[in-house]
Each structure stands twice: as C-alpha cells, then as structure tokens.
Write an enzyme that holds these catalytic residues in place. Structure first.
Site, PDB file in Angstrom:
ATOM      1  N   ALA A 130       0.857  -1.194   0.000  1.00 45.72           N
ATOM      2  CA  ALA A 130       0.000   0.000   0.000  1.00 45.72           C
ATOM      3  C   ALA A 130       0.887   1.235   0.000  1.00 45.72           C
ATOM      4  CB  ALA A 130      -0.908  -0.004   1.226  1.00 45.72           C
ATOM      5  N   SER A 133       0.384   9.299   1.073  1.00 47.25           N
ATOM      6  CA  SER A 133       1.115  10.538   0.787  1.00 47.25           C
ATOM      7  C   SER A 133       2.400  10.673   1.583  1.00 47.25           C
ATOM      8  CB  SER A 133       0.213  11.742   1.075  1.00 47.25           C
ATOM      9  OG  SER A 133      -0.254  11.683   2.410  1.00 47.25           O
ATOM     10  N   SER A 135       3.917   7.815   3.517  1.00 49.68           N
ATOM     11  CA  SER A 135       4.703   6.584   3.658  1.00 49.68           C
ATOM     12  C   SER A 135       4.224   5.509   2.694  1.00 49.68           C
ATOM     13  CB  SER A 135       4.606   6.073   5.099  1.00 49.68           C
ATOM     14  OG  SER A 135       3.254   5.826   5.428  1.00 49.68           O
ATOM     15  N   GLN A 136       4.947   4.398   2.726  1.00 47.88           N
ATOM     16  CA  GLN A 136       4.664   3.259   1.859  1.00 47.88           C
ATOM     17  C   GLN A 136       4.944   1.984   2.649  1.00 47.88           C
ATOM     18  OE1 GLN A 136       5.432   3.794  -2.396  1.00 47.88           O
ATOM     19  NE2 GLN A 136       6.968   2.169  -2.192  1.00 47.88           N
ATOM     20  N   LYS A 152       7.009  -0.236   7.141  1.00 48.13           N
ATOM     21  CA  LYS A 152       6.449   1.063   6.758  1.00 48.13           C
ATOM     22  C   LYS A 152       7.589   2.070   6.701  1.00 48.13           C
ATOM     23  CE  LYS A 152       2.782   4.305   8.105  1.00 48.13           C
ATOM     24  NZ  LYS A 152       1.677   4.530   9.061  1.00 48.13           N
ATOM     25  N   ASP A 287      -7.591   8.614  14.215  1.00 45.09           N
ATOM     26  CA  ASP A 287      -7.587   8.545  12.748  1.00 45.09           C
ATOM     27  C   ASP A 287      -8.302   7.268  12.315  1.00 45.09           C
ATOM     28  OD1 ASP A 287      -7.054   9.459  10.218  1.00 45.09           O
ATOM     29  OD2 ASP A 287      -4.996   8.751  10.151  1.00 45.09           O
TER      30      ASP A 287
END
Length: 549
Positions: A130, A133, A135-136, A152, A287
């Site tokens: 995944a 904006s 992190s990946q 991550k 969140d």
C-alpha cells in the site's frame, strides 16, 4: 523566502484561481490592489463555473497534492467552521498517491537499519502492499522467527516538502487573519497550527510505533480490539516494522456479510471501544477512518476490530473528560442551563459570557433534535452543534476536542453503516453513568487518595519539621502583626492630632481675616491670625512622616 517557495506559492495561487476560489472571498478581502495583482500576475479565469464552491475546493486540493489533501481531510471535520456542503465535499478527498520506486524504499530502509535488508529479513517485496502521501508499506518475513511482517517507510524527502508547504500555509493564514480582522470565526492561523502539529507527528514513525505499543497494551486482553505487534528493535524515525495482519476492510460490507459477521455486536463494540479509549485510558485512536480498520476473519459470530496507523492519537485532561461526560448526560436530560454552565466552568468559553443568552442559543439548536427518536440522534452532531453554537460566544476550541469530535463522527458513521438500528445512546449511556459514578462518592475519593499514597508516604517523615517550622513562623507572624498594629495605631493618633490642629488653625485664620472687616478691637484679628499660624506650623510638623507599617 527562497526562490523555490516563491515558485510553489505562485503555483498554489494559480491552481486556486483556476478553480475560481477567489469568487468565494468576501469583498473586504478583495480590495483594489488585490484585483490589480490578480489581473497583472494571474490572467487565469475560473474554468469550473458549473461546479459548486465546495467541489472546486476539493478538486484544487486534490491537484495540489498530499499535504493539501490531508489539510482538506482535516478541514472536513471542522463543521463548526465550514458549511455542511463544503465539509461533505472535502470528506471525499482520498489520500491515494502513486507508489514510489521499490528500489528507493530499499535504500531508505537500509539507511535506517544501517545494514542490508537481508541481514534481518527474507522475502522482501519491492512492490508495495500500500502507499499513501507520507509513507509506503512493503511485506517481508522476519529472519529470526519466520513471521510475516510489514515495513512502513517514509517517502524520500517528504519532510522537506511538507515543511515547505507548511511554511507557505502559515504565511498565507497570517495574511488572511490580518485581512479578516479581529473577531473572525475562521481563525486560519489557528487551524494551520493545529494541522502542523498533527502532520509533523505523522512524520515520526518511532512515535507511531510507541503509540501502537501503548494502545496494544491497553487492549491486550480485549476481545473487541487487536493492535498488531510492533517490533520495536526495528523502529526508527523513518522506519517501522510490525506484524502483518489478514483482516477484511471494514468498508467491505459484502465480504463481511459473506462470512456471516454479527453486525449488531460489531457496531456496539465499536461504540464501547471509543468510550473505553476516551474515558478509561485517556488515549484514543484519532484517525479511525475505514482505511485503518479491519475486521477479523475468524469466528465471525464474535468479531473483533484490528486497528492500524497510530500516527494520530488524542488525549483529554481529567477536567475535559468530566465536562464532556456531563455534557452528554445534560443534553439527553435536556438540561440546557447545565450545558451552558459546563462550557463556562470548563474554560471553553469566557466566564464573562452571558449565561442566559448562551443557554437560549443552545436550546434553539438542540431542542429540535428531540423530534427524532433517541436512537437516531448523533453524538458527533450533538458535539458539533454545541461547538458551532459556542463559536458565536468566542469558544476556544481545544485541538484534542476537535480530534475527539472527528473520531466520534467516524465511529458513529461506521456503527450505523454496519448496523443501521444501532442505538448509540443506549449503548453509551450505561458507560457514561458508570464512569461519572466512579468520579464522585467515597470510592472515587478513596481511589484518588490511594493514587497519591506513595507521594504522601514519602512526605510523611517531613511533617513534624514542617509543623514546627510553621508554628515558629506563626509566632513570628503574630509578633510582626502586633508590631504593625501598634505602628498603625500610633500613625492614626498622630494623624488625628495633626488634622485637629490644622482644622483649628484654618478656623482661626478665617476668623482673623473676617475680623479685619468688622468693628472689633485692633488686637482681636492679630491674635486670631498669629494663633492660627502657630497652630498650623505645629499641626504640619506633627504629621506622620510615612505610612510604612
């Protein structure tokens, strides 16, 4: 200001003008020099006149990139500032960006580990699982125990880009604040500062890891929430490693139905989890959008939530918690006077606020809500409407309360999506009443005393000396007070004597002056004048010299 920031600022303004967002500015914010600058530096006109203002703002933020997308998402929760139409449009913004090169991710991970990935992990997949904006996420297997994990990692140079955009936002907000003047409800500088704190917190993956560990420990024995295990030894500011989970996204209703999930239990557990985090632990996931929530695949009759992404967490003070609980209870008891009192007592609005006017404003907003059945009343919208009303009385909205309101709206929306018949009030009321009962009465007092016991046991040996010192100080104070009293009485006596002599001298001087114009003996006026002058000199000299007691 650097050339790069000027170029970026020009691009931002150009994009906003392309979507005609200058049309929504009030006239006081578009003076002649603004119009001149707009026409000379930017010759672009609104290319989207067929769309509403809210939709144009959403599209502009989408085009400006990740930092503005996240700002839009945050603004969508501030319905006390924006209209419902604008907030609804901004809520549709999606934090979806193309992934960056897996080879760059490998380099970034190895820079944090200070070793090749293969030293600690097998099967590292350079194709991301995944991307967002900031992190990946990549998958791998832990070499030491063979367990599946996810890594991550922050995007390259993301901190620099975000800092540059934040600086530009901050400067723009100050200009807007100045143009709007005193008393403006929007307070853009305040909004941007809240956003800055939030997004900078997300840039530290070590902090997110610590948040996840704390939340996991709070629910370690829970059958309602599972937080994946975090491998703290592999966590750094730009890298976080945690257990890989295999759940169903909470938004995938079809898959949840297919496995026979107990939706009623799942919805009620969501509400209970929220209130447990807020009131029991004072540490809540702020969140909780659908992308961060999964549902367990095993035992669908007794489902539990799986929570991800602990970058944004909220806390409340004990005072805020108590007033919040009392607010909800007062609302459902329709005690608007108490709600107004609570807002003033808590310091959320000024103590100079007109209590009756505030109470009436709350009643006007809240009373129509009771035309609906209780199970249709939204906690989040109650809180929102109260904040929106209080805004007209110059409320100081705390950032943690904004996070709470946002989370509550997410939880409610999620709960009613899973189980439309969810009675939020019946689910939450027992919890709130129990919590309030624990805050007052003998048990609560005993608990508070117990928590302070180590402190007082440490201070107990000092008590005799403190008592002796205070008695000694008391004696000195009494002696000092007696001396001050004596000095004061002496001063008063001197003042009375002086005043008496001065008044008498004034009378004699006046009489002497009058006798000059009367048929009196030649000696009489002179006796009065001389006596008056002598008494005035004596009275003046006998005045107290100072008032220091």
């Amino acid at each position: 200001m650097t050339l790069a920031s000027i170029r970026r600022g020009y691009h931002v303004i150009k994009t906003l003008l392309q979507y005609g967002l200058d049309d929504v500015l009030p006239p006081k914010m578009t003076p002649w020099y603004f119009t001149l600058a707009r026409n000379s530096l930017f010759w672009i006109r609104n290319k989207h006149k067929d769309k509403s203002g809210g939709e144009r703002l959403k599209l502009a933020m989408q085009e400006l990139g990740p930092v503005y997308i996240k700002l839009g998402q945050m603004l969508s929760t501030r319905r006390d500032l924006l209209s419902d139409e604008w907030a609804t449009e901004l809520a549709m913004l999606q934090d979806k960006v193309p992934p960056f090169d897996g080879a760059l991710a490998r380099l970034a991970i190895e820079a944090e580990l200070k070793a090749p990935i293969e030293t600690f992990f097998d099967d590292f997949n350079e194709t991301p699982l995944a991307s967002a904006s900031i992190s990946q996420v990549h998958t791998a297997t832990l070499k030491s125990n063979g367990k599946a994990v996810v890594l991550k990692v922050l995007r390259p140079n993301v901190e620099t880009k975000i800092q540059a955009d934040l600086l530009l936002m901050s400067q723009t907000a100050k200009v807007i604040d100045y143009l709007l003047g005193e008393g403006n409800r929007l307070r853009p500088a305040e909004v941007i500062e809240d956003y800055r704190v939030t997004i900078l917190g997300e840039l530290n993956l070590k902090l997110e890891a610590l948040n996840a560990i704390k939340l996991r420990n709070n629910f370690i024995d829970s059958d309602a929430l599972y937080i994946p295990y975090v491998y703290e030894e592999f966590c750094y500011p730009r890298l976080m490693v945690m257990e890989r989970i295999y759940g169903i996204p909470v938004s995938d209703i079809v898959a949840l139905k297919a496995q026979g999930t107990n939706f009623k239990l799942l919805a009620e557990r969501g509400v209970e989890l929220f209130f447990t985090q807020v009131f029991r632990d004072n540490f809540f996931h702020a969140d909780m959008h659908p992308g961060n929530i999964f549902i367990s695949r095993e035992n669908p009759e007794n489902p539990y939530y799986i929570g991800l992404d602990c970058g944004i967490m909220g806390t409340l003070s004990e005072v805020d918690k108590r007033y919040l609980a009392e607010n909800f209870l007062a609302f459902f008891n329709r005690d608007y006077h108490r709600i107004a009192q609570l807002y003033i007592e808590s310091g959320w609005v000024s103590e100079k606020t007109d209590l009756q006017a505030f109470e009436q404003a709350i009643k006007v907003v809240c009373e129509p809500m009771f035309n609906k059945p209780l199970d249709e009343i939204s906690f989040g919208h109650v809180l929102l409407e109260l904040f929106r009303t209080a805004r007209h009385f110059d409320i100081v909205v705390q950032p943690q309360l904004v996070l709470l309101e946002k989370t509550l709206l997410y939880i409610e929306g999620l709960g009613r999506q899973l189980y439309p018949q969810l009675d939020l009030w019946q689910t939450a009321k027992p919890f709130l009443e129990q919590w309030m009962a624990e805050q007052v009465g003998p048990k609560a007092m005993f608990k508070k005393v117990s928590t302070k016991l180590p402190y007082w046991s440490d201070k107990l040996p000092e008590f005799p000396e403190l008592i002796y010192d205070n008695l000694k100080l008391g004696r000195k104070l009494l002696s000092s007070q007696q001396q001050m009293l004596d000095k004061y009485l002496k001063y008063q006596q001197q003042a009375h004597k002086s005043n008496y002599l001065l008044i008498t001298s004034a009378i004699l001087l006046i009489c002497g002056t009058l006798l000059f114009n009367q048929d009196a003996t030649l000696l009489s006026p002179y006796v009065c004048l001389i006596s008056g002058a002598v008494l005035w000199i004596i009275g003046w000299r006998s005045r107290p010299k100072n008032r220091k007691f």
